[in-house]
Design an enzyme around this catalytic site. Structure first.
Site, PDB file in Angstrom:
ATOM      1  N   HIS A 179       1.341   8.388   0.500  1.00 44.50           N
ATOM      2  CA  HIS A 179       2.381   8.480  -0.529  1.00 44.50           C
ATOM      3  C   HIS A 179       3.549   9.267   0.075  1.00 44.50           C
ATOM      4  O   HIS A 179       3.327  10.151   0.899  1.00 44.50           O
ATOM      5  CB  HIS A 179       1.774   9.236  -1.712  1.00 44.50           C
ATOM      6  CG  HIS A 179       2.620   9.272  -2.943  1.00 44.50           C
ATOM      7  ND1 HIS A 179       3.658  10.156  -3.095  1.00 44.50           N
ATOM      8  CD2 HIS A 179       2.559   8.552  -4.081  1.00 44.50           C
ATOM      9  CE1 HIS A 179       4.208   9.971  -4.291  1.00 44.50           C
ATOM     10  NE2 HIS A 179       3.562   9.005  -4.909  1.00 44.50           N
ATOM     11  N   ASP A 202      -4.780  14.789   0.311  1.00 43.18           N
ATOM     12  CA  ASP A 202      -3.991  14.484  -0.871  1.00 43.18           C
ATOM     13  C   ASP A 202      -4.953  13.861  -1.888  1.00 43.18           C
ATOM     14  O   ASP A 202      -5.338  12.698  -1.756  1.00 43.18           O
ATOM     15  CB  ASP A 202      -2.864  13.520  -0.495  1.00 43.18           C
ATOM     16  CG  ASP A 202      -2.105  13.014  -1.713  1.00 43.18           C
ATOM     17  OD1 ASP A 202      -2.484  13.377  -2.847  1.00 43.18           O
ATOM     18  OD2 ASP A 202      -1.141  12.248  -1.525  1.00 43.18           O
ATOM     19  N   GLN A 211      -4.895  11.027  -6.471  1.00 39.32           N
ATOM     20  CA  GLN A 211      -5.638   9.956  -7.142  1.00 39.32           C
ATOM     21  C   GLN A 211      -7.120  10.304  -7.258  1.00 39.32           C
ATOM     22  O   GLN A 211      -7.736  10.139  -8.306  1.00 39.32           O
ATOM     23  CB  GLN A 211      -5.484   8.621  -6.384  1.00 39.32           C
ATOM     24  CG  GLN A 211      -4.079   8.053  -6.404  1.00 39.32           C
ATOM     25  CD  GLN A 211      -3.604   7.697  -7.806  1.00 39.32           C
ATOM     26  OE1 GLN A 211      -4.400   7.355  -8.684  1.00 39.32           O
ATOM     27  NE2 GLN A 211      -2.312   7.808  -8.046  1.00 39.32           N
ATOM     28  N   LYS A 230      -2.305  13.349 -13.822  1.00 35.96           N
ATOM     29  CA  LYS A 230      -3.011  12.104 -13.492  1.00 35.96           C
ATOM     30  C   LYS A 230      -4.463  12.151 -13.946  1.00 35.96           C
ATOM     31  O   LYS A 230      -5.245  11.239 -13.694  1.00 35.96           O
ATOM     32  CB  LYS A 230      -2.945  11.840 -11.991  1.00 35.96           C
ATOM     33  CG  LYS A 230      -1.540  11.464 -11.513  1.00 35.96           C
ATOM     34  CD  LYS A 230      -1.576  11.070 -10.064  1.00 35.96           C
ATOM     35  CE  LYS A 230      -0.207  11.098  -9.435  1.00 35.96           C
ATOM     36  NZ  LYS A 230       0.594   9.904  -9.747  1.00 35.96           N
ATOM     37  N   CYS A 263       6.120   4.412  -4.157  1.00 41.40           N
ATOM     38  CA  CYS A 263       6.250   5.533  -3.213  1.00 41.40           C
ATOM     39  C   CYS A 263       5.415   5.301  -1.966  1.00 41.40           C
ATOM     40  O   CYS A 263       4.824   6.241  -1.422  1.00 41.40           O
ATOM     41  CB  CYS A 263       5.866   6.863  -3.859  1.00 41.40           C
ATOM     42  SG  CYS A 263       6.867   7.293  -5.269  1.00 41.40           S
TER      43      CYS A 263
HETATM   44  C1  LIG Z   1      -1.693   9.512  -3.621  1.00 38.87           C
HETATM   45  C2  LIG Z   1      -0.630  10.313  -4.295  1.00 38.87           C
HETATM   46  N1  LIG Z   1      -0.147  11.410  -3.704  1.00 38.87           N
HETATM   47  C3  LIG Z   1       0.790  12.177  -4.274  1.00 38.87           C
HETATM   48  C4  LIG Z   1       1.316  11.860  -5.495  1.00 38.87           C
HETATM   49  C5  LIG Z   1       2.372  12.744  -6.072  1.00 38.87           C
HETATM   50  O1  LIG Z   1       1.983  13.271  -7.283  1.00 38.87           O
HETATM   51  P1  LIG Z   1       3.035  14.094  -8.155  1.00 38.87           P
HETATM   52  O2  LIG Z   1       4.178  13.165  -8.402  1.00 38.87           O
HETATM   53  O3  LIG Z   1       2.301  14.434  -9.392  1.00 38.87           O
HETATM   54  O4  LIG Z   1       3.442  15.258  -7.353  1.00 38.87           O
HETATM   55  C6  LIG Z   1       0.864  10.710  -6.150  1.00 38.87           C
HETATM   56  C7  LIG Z   1       1.409  10.305  -7.466  1.00 38.87           C
HETATM   57  O5  LIG Z   1       2.371   9.636  -7.644  1.00 38.87           O
HETATM   58  C8  LIG Z   1      -0.125   9.914  -5.543  1.00 38.87           C
HETATM   59  O6  LIG Z   1      -0.585   8.813  -6.134  1.00 38.87           O
END
Ligand SMILES: Cc1ncc(COP(=O)(O)O)c(C=O)c1O
Lengths: 152, 411
Positions: free
Chosen positions: B119, B196, B199, B222, B362
């Site tokens: 991401h 990370d 998810q 999430k 993203c």
């Molecule tokens: C795999 C992953 N990493 C990071 C993020 C970033 O999360 P957040 O926007 O809550 O910081 C997301 C969510 O969009 C994600 O799906």
């Protein structure tokens, strides 16, 4: 019903431009080449202009994206072909005003561009419709910087 | 009847005259009533600034806030609550590591190992760090099926590899990565690992101590919690060795004109007034998930995903991204359908009350890898049912018919 609202977005003119885009080619020679991106959707397009005596002598445009962004680009090429730069710029700002709800499309005779007026009811898609036009404005700003005398 | 949707007030509404079918939980989940009540209750009975007042209300608010920290620690299997740092979201948690641990431990010529499925939140902070330090980014590639290509894994680790930052579960491909194996490999090479978990923490049973992850980042929103709350888990000895991130109130011990000293963990990394209400309500979300059971959640999503993959495959011209093996995939399905652009699909589905995500999610590296500019994505959570999948399939068929109309008459 929901489908009727959709028909206002996806008019047949738009689907036709999407499936058969006009001026969908590279042009040589050209004076400006400008890329436009819409980071939200990944829509992307490239616009080339050949400008002569303050007029758009030729235009080419291609890219990837949704029907609204690509149809808008195709309609743009028809709108600006052969026109004076001032006229083209005023058309761009008029279309922006229409999308922002500040002007009504009926105020001017704009050909196929009229078909895009329905996008105004779909706020998230307005950016798609405007991409080609903001790319055009950037292209002309660049042209102005590099060829000051041709544009007043 | 699956009783859980009833706990989610937002699902009981009409969009463009149709029942809302929410299939975008990978972006953010809906919130159960108990979480909304916890937020309301906090402001009605507990609201005060924390770690400050000597009065009872502040003490109670502090206790509620710290109870969530303990709860999170237990939920992810951390050894000590002080290993849990509250941030705004997963993105901020990752940036915290990049700006503190990264600043201290990455030098010119060092390598940071990522994967092609990261991401942007687990990519851009490392690009910025690498630029500041003159370090290099390396990427583990993807197979055509959408899994990590680990054939030449050994070759990616060199004496210069200081960090491996990898997602536990991909938000676009749905792929669940073998993080345990990757962590072991990295540690053999003295490489620190950040996972990370944005998810994975929401969908899988996690135990950070068993995984032996050095850092694990995720977001409350999430996993049924409020927006504006993220978590960074870090091993105590690593966190203790890191300089602070943001400076300000809460995080200081003693302040002089030209220097200050820091509080111990976790306050060292929590400058300023945090999202107290959000953190407190997050505990209610965790309780909801515990009552549901993370194993049950995984089982429910496996069944739904299996069913959805089967039904989607029935549609001619539908391309599915990511692994078809359900044991390697969470409840996320990215796809394209015929030559209908995902945005157009998204709009037409929206007009049938169906909310899916469209775009690059993203994940521009993933889009480029599979040579598409955008995909449509349906993702599931505990309130989704097979009926939602049927509604999606019907919606796709209607979308096809709708755009076919255009080509016939437009010719
Ligand atoms: C795999 C992953 N990493 C990071 C993020 C970033 O999360 P957040 O926007 O809550 O910081 C997301 C969510 O969009 C994600 O799906």
């Amino acid at each position: 019903m929901a489908w009727e609202a959709l028909n206002d977005l996806y008019r047949e003119v738009i689907l036709d431009h999407y499936k058969n885009p006009r001026h969908h080619e590279k042009i040589e020679p050209h004076d400006v080449e400008q890329e436009g991106f819409n980071p939200l959707c990944g829509d992307q397009l490239t616009l080339q202009l050949k400008i002569n005596s303050g007029k758009i002598e030729n235009v080419g445009c291609w890219g990837k994206g949704c029907s609204i962004s690509q149809a808008s680009a195709s309609i743009l090429t028809e709108c600006i072909y052969g026109k004076a730069l001032e006229e083209v710029l005023s058309e761009a700002s008029f279309f922006k005003e229409v999308m922002q709800g500040k002007s009504k499309i009926e105020e001017k005779d704009v050909g196929d561009l009229e078909a895009l007026s329905g996008v105004q009811k779909f706020p998230v898609r307005i950016k798609c419709a405007l991409l080609a036009w903001t790319t055009l404005e950037e292209a002309l700003r660049f042209y102005e910087k590099t060829h000051v005398s041709s544009l007043k | 009847m699956w009783k859980y949707p009833k706990d989610f007030p937002i699902l009981d509404q009409k969009i463009h005259g149709h029942k809302l079918t929410y299939l975008d939980s990978a972006a953010t989940t809906q919130k159960p009533k108990v979480v909304l009540e916890a937020l309301q209750n906090y402001y009605e009975t507990l609201n005060a600034n924390i770690h400050r007042g000597v009065y009872q209300l502040s003490e109670k608010a502090t206790e509620a806030y710290e109870n969530t920290r303990k709860h999170v620690a237990k939920f992810i299997g951390a050894r000590d609550p002080s290993e849990i740092i509250f941030t705004r979201n997963a993105t901020e948690a990752i940036n915290l590591v990049a700006y503190t641990w990264g600043e201290k431990n990455i030098s010119e010529g060092d390598e940071i190992l990522l994967t092609e499925m990261e991401h942007h939140s687990n990519l851009v902070p490392w690009q910025l760090l690498a630029t500041r330090k003159g370090a290099h980014l390396k990427f583990i590639p993807l197979t055509d099926e959408g899994t990590l290509d680990l054939k030449n894994l050994d070759a990616f680790f060199t004496p210069k590899t200081k960090l491996l930052a990898v997602t536990h579960m991909s938000n676009s491909l749905g792929t669940i990565n073998p993080v345990s194996k990757l962590i072991e490999k990295a540690h053999q090479n003295q490489t620190t690992v950040l996972i990370d978990g944005a998810q994975a923490a929401a969908h899988l049973k996690i135990n950070v101590s068993e995984l032996n992850a050095d850092f694990y980042a995720f977001s409350a929103h999430k996993m049924l919690g409020p927006t504006g709350v993220g978590v960074l888990y870090g091993k105590k000895e690593i966190l203790e060795d890191m300089p602070p991130f943001l400076g300000g109130g809460e995080m200081i011990l003693e302040v002089y004109k030209d220097y200050s000293t820091w509080k111990p963990l976790p306050e060292k990394f929590e400058a300023g007034t945090p999202n107290i209400a959000g953190v407190v309500a997050f505990s209610a979300a965790l309780t909801y998930l515990e009552n549901f059971g993370m194993e049950n959640l995984r089982q429910h999503e496996k069944e739904l995903t299996q069913y959805a993959l089967g039904r989607l495959k029935e549609l001619e011209g539908l391309r599915i991204f990511g692994p078809m093996d359900i044991s390697l995939r969470g409840g996320v399905i990215s796809f394209t359908y015929l030559d209908i652009h995902p945005h157009d699909l998204g709009t037409v589905l929206d007009h049938q009350g169906i909310a899916i995500r469209t775009g690059h999610h993203c994940n521009q590296l993933v889009m480029r890898r599979y040579d598409v500019s955008a995909t449509a994505r349906a993702s599931f959570y505990l309130y989704n049912t097979k009926e939602d999948v049927d509604i999606l399939i019907e919606g796709l068929q209607k979308a096809k018919a709708y755009f076919d109309r255009g080509s016939k008459k437009g010719a």
